[in-house]
Scaffold this motif. Structure first.
Motif: not given
Ligand SMILES: C[N+](C)(C)CCCC[C@H](N)C(=O)O
Ligand SMILES: O=C(O)CCC(=O)C(=O)O
Length: 460
Positions: A238, A242, A252, A255, A265-266, A268, A276, A356, A359
């Motif tokens: 990303y 950001w 995603d 957005y 988040d992340t 993955y 965050q 999550n 994801d």
């Molecule tokens: C934060 N920002 C909008 C840059 C990215 C958002 C990522 C969301 C992703 N489903 C996750 O859970 O990582």
């Protein structure tokens, strides 16, 4: 919808594995007692002060060494044993340990397999060993190091401040943790307490899993500057810092203008983002509506799950969940090693949740049919706790308030929204913010006086 109820912060839960209290050894004698092993060296010579009541009151332990092990009999009567190889490997003298880089200089191949002490001395500064090497290598181990590193048996779970967290539920809304922007941005050269304010922020993030920073200028530039003052920004697919809105510029749901349930988040990434950070720059409302932020303390709800459904807790702690990010052209993130929802450290303490639903990948590779059923039951139970009125803390972010979240512990989400909404922020790596916190603690606030000097306080 913002819910209010009586102020009640749930007390910190002890680590899953609570261990013996720290041994408190006070020193009253300056004498250094010298013990020597039998000449043969390898015999099971017992070395050490003959046990007598007066020695116990000296608060200096007795030490017995033989060809393989060194036993310490602490003044309170407890005994711990170390492999001689372990002790020699952990020598911190200038030949074995680089004073500046704090790195080990000796390789394993340089440690004789039959290494053992030829003589042992003990005083209040520690245990002094002269080894069976050709150069009669000498090592000194502070008693504090030996208490803290004891493994046979372990003497204490060093549950210092950094491991006691304050779990919370929706009532945190009455008194959410916060610090002021100006405190953090004041620079050291003005003799101000910028570093202390950053430590205060990081301590609050550690203790609560999140913290607000108030009165931040409402620009991306100043937000980025604030974040970089705390710790380095982590770059991902990303980008670094950001700014996003509902334009699906990335594949995603963040957005979009959809609501997002509580998540971390992340998931993955092999190493999910540590912090965050969010700053709502604008969302004119009216006409815009919604976009309220949700926070849930995943450690609080995990503690409830553990109490209410221990079998479900252990399934979520064991069964690894694949996660992926596949919505953006050219990005097919899928870590080679899946991880469970609840992860624990070597002491059995919960240190990370990965939660999550959006994801989550295809479950069950290598699972039994019963594990599939069991996992869904466990996940639904955890999900229900996370979605409960007791656990959900809803807050309408406003420009000027930056939200730092420990992404390994606290879930976030949002309600669906209409209108033009711009959010900015960044990720910070887990190791990076924890390192920053440790370094600032060392600089400003030895939370309890430890007799371990620099060489012995690193590497844990
Ligand atoms: C934060 N920002 C909008 C840059 C990215 C958002 C990522 C969301 C992703 N489903 C996750 O859970 O990582
Ligand atoms: O837009 C928001 O308020 C949060 C978006 C989100 O959950 C995320 O970026 O992971």
């Amino acid at each position: 919808m913002i819910r209010r109820s009586a102020p009640k912060i749930v007390k910190a839960i002890p680590p899953v594995s609570s261990r013996a209290a720290v041994v408190d050894i006070r020193y009253i004698s300056n004498s250094r007692r010298k013990f020597t092993t039998a000449e043969s060296g390898l015999s099971n010579a017992r070395v050490g002060r003959p046990p007598d009541t007066t020695s116990r009151s000296s608060n200096i332990p007795t030490v017995n060494s033989d060809g393989e092990k060194t036993k310490i009999i602490w003044p309170d009567g407890r005994e711990t044993t170390f492999d001689n190889y372990f002790l020699f490997d952990h020598c911190r003298c200038s030949k074995c340990f680089h004073e500046q880089t704090k790195q080990r200089l000796k390789t394993l191949s340089e440690i004789p397999s039959d290494i053992h002490p030829m003589s042992v001395e003990v005083d209040k500064t520690g245990v002094h060993l002269t080894w069976s090497t050709s150069d009669s290598h000498k090592s000194t181990f502070p008693l504090e190091f030996l208490r803290r590193s004891a493994y046979d048996p372990p003497l204490a779970s060093y549950r210092d401040d950094k491991e006691s967290r304050i779990l919370w539920n929706s009532t945190i809304a009455q008194s959410p943790p916060n610090v002021l922007y100006d405190e953090i941005m004041s620079t050291e050269k003005e003799g101000s307490t910028g570093g202390r304010a950053i430590l205060k922020l990081l301590n609050k993030i550690h203790d609560f899993g999140f913290c607000f920073v108030e009165n931040v200028p409402t620009t991306g530039e100043k937000t980025k500057e604030l974040i970089e003052k705390v710790a380095p920004i982590r770059n991902t697919h990303y980008g670094g810092f950001w700014q996003f809105t509902a334009d699906l510029s990335h594949g995603d749901l963040a957005y979009s203008n959809e609501g997002l349930p509580a998540h971390t988040d992340t998931t993955y990434f092999t190493d999910p983002a540590g912090l965050q950070i969010f700053h709502l720059l604008s969302h004119p409302s009216p006409p815009g509506k919604g976009g309220t932020t949700l926070l849930v303390d995943g450690f609080y709800t995990a503690s409830l799950l553990s109490t209410l459904y221990p079998t479900s807790y252990s399934l979520l702690s064991r069964l690894a969940i694949p996660a992926h990010a596949s919505g953006t052209e050219g990005t097919m993130l899928r870590p080679p090693l899946s991880q469970p929802t609840l992860r624990h450290d070597e002491k059995g303490q919960l240190i990370q949740i990965r939660w999550n639903n959006e994801d989550r990948g295809v479950l069950g590779q290598g699972w039994t049919p019963d594990e599939i059923k069991g996992w869904y039951q466990a996940a639904r139970r955890y999900d229900e706790l996370n979605r409960s009125e007791d656990a959900e803390y809803w807050i309408q972010l406003k420009p000027g308030t930056v939200l730092f979240i420990d992404n390994w512990r606290v879930m976030h989400g949002r309600s669906p929204f209409t209108g033009s909404r711009t959010m900015c922020g960044a990720y910070i790596g887990a190791d990076d913010w924890l390192s920053r916190r440790t370094a600032l603690t060392k600089k400003y606030e030895i939370r309890k006086k430890s007799i371990l000097d620099d060489n012995w306080s690193v590497g844990w």
